[in-house]
Design a protein around this motif. Structure first.
Motif, mmCIF file in Angstrom:
data_model
loop_
_atom_site.group_PDB
_atom_site.id
_atom_site.type_symbol
_atom_site.label_atom_id
_atom_site.label_comp_id
_atom_site.label_asym_id
_atom_site.label_seq_id
_atom_site.Cartn_x
_atom_site.Cartn_y
_atom_site.Cartn_z
ATOM 1 N N THR A 25 -3.321 -1.397 8.235
ATOM 2 C CA THR A 25 -3.624 -0.799 6.929
ATOM 3 C C THR A 25 -3.015 0.579 6.709
ATOM 4 O O THR A 25 -2.561 0.874 5.612
ATOM 5 C CB THR A 25 -5.145 -0.737 6.713
ATOM 6 O OG1 THR A 25 -5.750 -0.078 7.833
ATOM 7 C CG2 THR A 25 -5.735 -2.118 6.566
ATOM 8 N N GLU A 26 -3.009 1.449 7.742
ATOM 9 C CA GLU A 26 -2.434 2.791 7.540
ATOM 10 C C GLU A 26 -0.930 2.698 7.293
ATOM 11 O O GLU A 26 -0.394 3.340 6.397
ATOM 12 C CB GLU A 26 -2.693 3.692 8.749
ATOM 13 C CG GLU A 26 -4.153 3.986 9.003
ATOM 14 C CD GLU A 26 -4.763 2.981 9.975
ATOM 15 O OE1 GLU A 26 -4.013 2.349 10.734
ATOM 16 O OE2 GLU A 26 -5.991 2.834 9.953
ATOM 17 N N THR A 27 -0.270 1.898 8.085
ATOM 18 C CA THR A 27 1.174 1.732 7.927
ATOM 19 C C THR A 27 1.493 1.051 6.605
ATOM 20 O O THR A 27 2.457 1.426 5.928
ATOM 21 C CB THR A 27 1.747 0.907 9.092
ATOM 22 O OG1 THR A 27 1.327 1.493 10.317
ATOM 23 C CG2 THR A 27 3.250 0.856 9.040
ATOM 24 N N TRP A 30 1.573 3.451 3.668
ATOM 25 C CA TRP A 30 2.805 4.241 3.636
ATOM 26 C C TRP A 30 3.984 3.398 3.180
ATOM 27 O O TRP A 30 4.854 3.878 2.446
ATOM 28 C CB TRP A 30 3.083 4.860 4.995
ATOM 29 C CG TRP A 30 2.265 6.084 5.213
ATOM 30 C CD1 TRP A 30 1.143 6.196 5.997
ATOM 31 C CD2 TRP A 30 2.458 7.361 4.618
ATOM 32 N NE1 TRP A 30 0.648 7.469 5.913
ATOM 33 C CE2 TRP A 30 1.439 8.210 5.077
ATOM 34 C CE3 TRP A 30 3.406 7.866 3.739
ATOM 35 C CZ2 TRP A 30 1.345 9.546 4.678
ATOM 36 C CZ3 TRP A 30 3.311 9.192 3.344
ATOM 37 C CH2 TRP A 30 2.285 10.009 3.809
#
Length: 78
Positions: A25-27, A30
């Motif tokens: 999810t974090e990647t 971005w």
């Protein structure tokens, strides 16, 4: 403009798959922002006739989609 019609639906499909599969999810966040910025830059460079920056912006968007595809594959294998 045909370039947008080819890439944006593919990005949206990959984005939905990333969200549904909870793929990094974090990647992914971005990658979504980077892809969107690259498409805006691609359009701006196209309108201003700025080569090779148009190609660079396009390549950044394509790389984002390849990374998203890899994340989806990893999530499916998990």
């Amino acid at each position: 403009w045909l370039n947008d019609l080819e890439n944006i639906p593919m990005f949206l499909a990959l984005g939905v798959a990333c969200v549904w599969l909870d793929a990094a999810t974090e990647t992914a966040a971005w990658l979504f922002m980077t892809f969107t910025a690259s498409r805006y830059l691609h359009t701006l460079c196209y309108l201003c006739g700025m080569q090779p920056w148009r190609t660079v912006a396009y390549a950044v968007g394509v790389v984002c989609m390849f990374v998203m595809s890899a994340q989806i594959l990893v999530a499916l294998v998990r």
